[in-house]
Design an enzyme around this catalytic site. Structure first.
Site, short mmCIF file in Angstrom:
data_model
loop_
_atom_site.label_atom_id
_atom_site.label_comp_id
_atom_site.label_asym_id
_atom_site.label_seq_id
_atom_site.Cartn_x
_atom_site.Cartn_y
_atom_site.Cartn_z
CE1 TYR A 52 4.26 71.65 -98.05
CE2 TYR A 52 6.60 72.10 -97.76
CZ TYR A 52 5.39 72.38 -98.37
OH TYR A 52 5.31 73.39 -99.30
CB SER A 215 4.69 72.73 -108.63
OG SER A 215 4.27 72.02 -107.50
N PRO A 216 8.00 73.68 -110.11
CG PRO A 216 10.32 73.72 -109.86
CD PRO A 216 9.04 73.58 -109.08
N GLY A 220 -0.72 71.85 -114.82
CA GLY A 220 -1.99 71.79 -114.09
C GLY A 220 -1.74 71.95 -112.60
CB VAL A 225 6.77 66.15 -114.34
CG1 VAL A 225 6.89 66.15 -112.82
CG2 VAL A 225 6.99 64.73 -114.87
CG PHE A 226 6.57 70.45 -118.15
CD1 PHE A 226 7.81 70.60 -118.76
CD2 PHE A 226 6.29 71.21 -117.03
CE1 PHE A 226 8.75 71.48 -118.26
CE2 PHE A 226 7.23 72.10 -116.51
CZ PHE A 226 8.46 72.23 -117.14
#
Length: 305
Positions: A52, A215-216, A220, A225-226
């Site tokens: 990171y 990545s909650p 994809g 983000v949804f």
């Protein structure tokens, strides 16, 4: 924040982990505020990786938290190793040198948990076992886990590794939930029945390995983000409806959906926004009903046979 046991270990950890992959996007003052807010909220579990920011994220974190012996006793540190430029590397030499680098950057003598980051096709379990034994005996690492591994890969490691695998960090969100939908659609003639991970969720539950969803909020593979995304109108409408019922934000509900699963998962956040982090932490106090959980699952486009 509510706590839980991590795998078969004696570690009592917050149900939400603070991911530090993007801490290098903050200035010094911002990083200090972020870390301090995390601690004030009871979120003292910090997830890192040696890649990171090319290692800078661990350095920035150590400076932001003003690492010393007193601070170290109050936090739980997890980091990952095994990814190199153009390859994966679970060799004994690389694991040992990686941990030394991690500890130096974090300004600490030990990690609470070390995860192997992504499966190495050339892994030799005996080498991993030697590395783990050396790290444990030296006190540099107290617990061990993996990331992005399927059941047989874990079993292969366990052929030689004697330490319990306490965690498996896996990509999982409402829209990336194949490890859940596959089980529901088992033996059905549809795409949701495709087994992409060897029933890893059931395997982890059977073996008391804590699943740490990464990545909650992503759909994809880092496509975005949804939440509040026009591509997912039905899902957002349902999440917003349930969020209003509990007087929380949609962010809180997205994490609460993961926490509702009986696998006792520990989602890893990625946000550097303090208010959004607080919203993630609030999920600890929200317990969705079975009906609400399935309503969200279906609204994301998942089918029930």
């Amino acid at each position: 924040m509510r706590t839980m046991k991590l795998g078969t270990s004696s570690l009592e950890v917050p149900v939400v982990a603070v991911g530090c992959m993007r801490i290098n996007s903050l200035d010094k003052a911002g990083a200090e505020r972020f870390v301090q807010t995390s601690l004030e909220q009871g979120a003292n579990f910090f997830d890192h990786a040696d890649i990171y920011g090319g290692g800078t994220c661990e350095e920035i974190f150590a400076d932001a938290i003003h690492m010393n012996d007193t601070v170290r006793e109050k936090i739980i540190l997890q980091s990952k190793c095994g990814i190199r430029k153009g390859m994966f590397d679970f060799s004994k030499e690389h694991i040992l040198s990686s941990v030394d680098g991690i500890l130096k950057r974090l300004k600490t003598d030990y990690l609470d948990i070390l995860l192997l980051h992504r499966p190495d096709a050339l892994v030799e379990p005996e080498e991993v076992a030697e590395a783990f034994d050396q790290l444990e005996s030296s006190g540099k690492v107290r617990h061990f886990g993996v990331s992005n591994q399927n059941p047989m890969q874990i079993q292969l490691l366990k052929k030689a590794v004697r330490q319990p695998i306490v965690a498996n960090q896996l990509q999982l969100s409402i829209t990336n939930a194949t490890m859940i939908s596959q089980g529901i659609n088992n033996n059905m003639l549809n795409d949701s029945a495709v087994d992409r991970d060897g029933s890893i969720l059931d395997f982890c539950r059977l073996n008391d390995i804590t699943v740490q969803p990464w990545s909650p909020f992503q759909y994809g593979f880092f496509e975005g983000v949804f939440l509040d995304n026009e591509k997912f109108p039905e899902l957002n409408a349902k999440i917003d409806e349930i969020a209003a019922k509990y007087s929380v934000t949609n962010t809180t509900i997205a994490i609460a959906w993961l926490l509702r699963h009986p696998a006792h998962m520990q989602p890893v956040t990625g946000t550097m926004n303090i208010e959004r982090l607080k919203d993630c932490i609030k999920a600890s106090d929200v317990h969705l009903t079975r009906e609400e959980w399935y309503e969200i699952f279906r609204a994301a486009g998942n089918i029930l046979p």
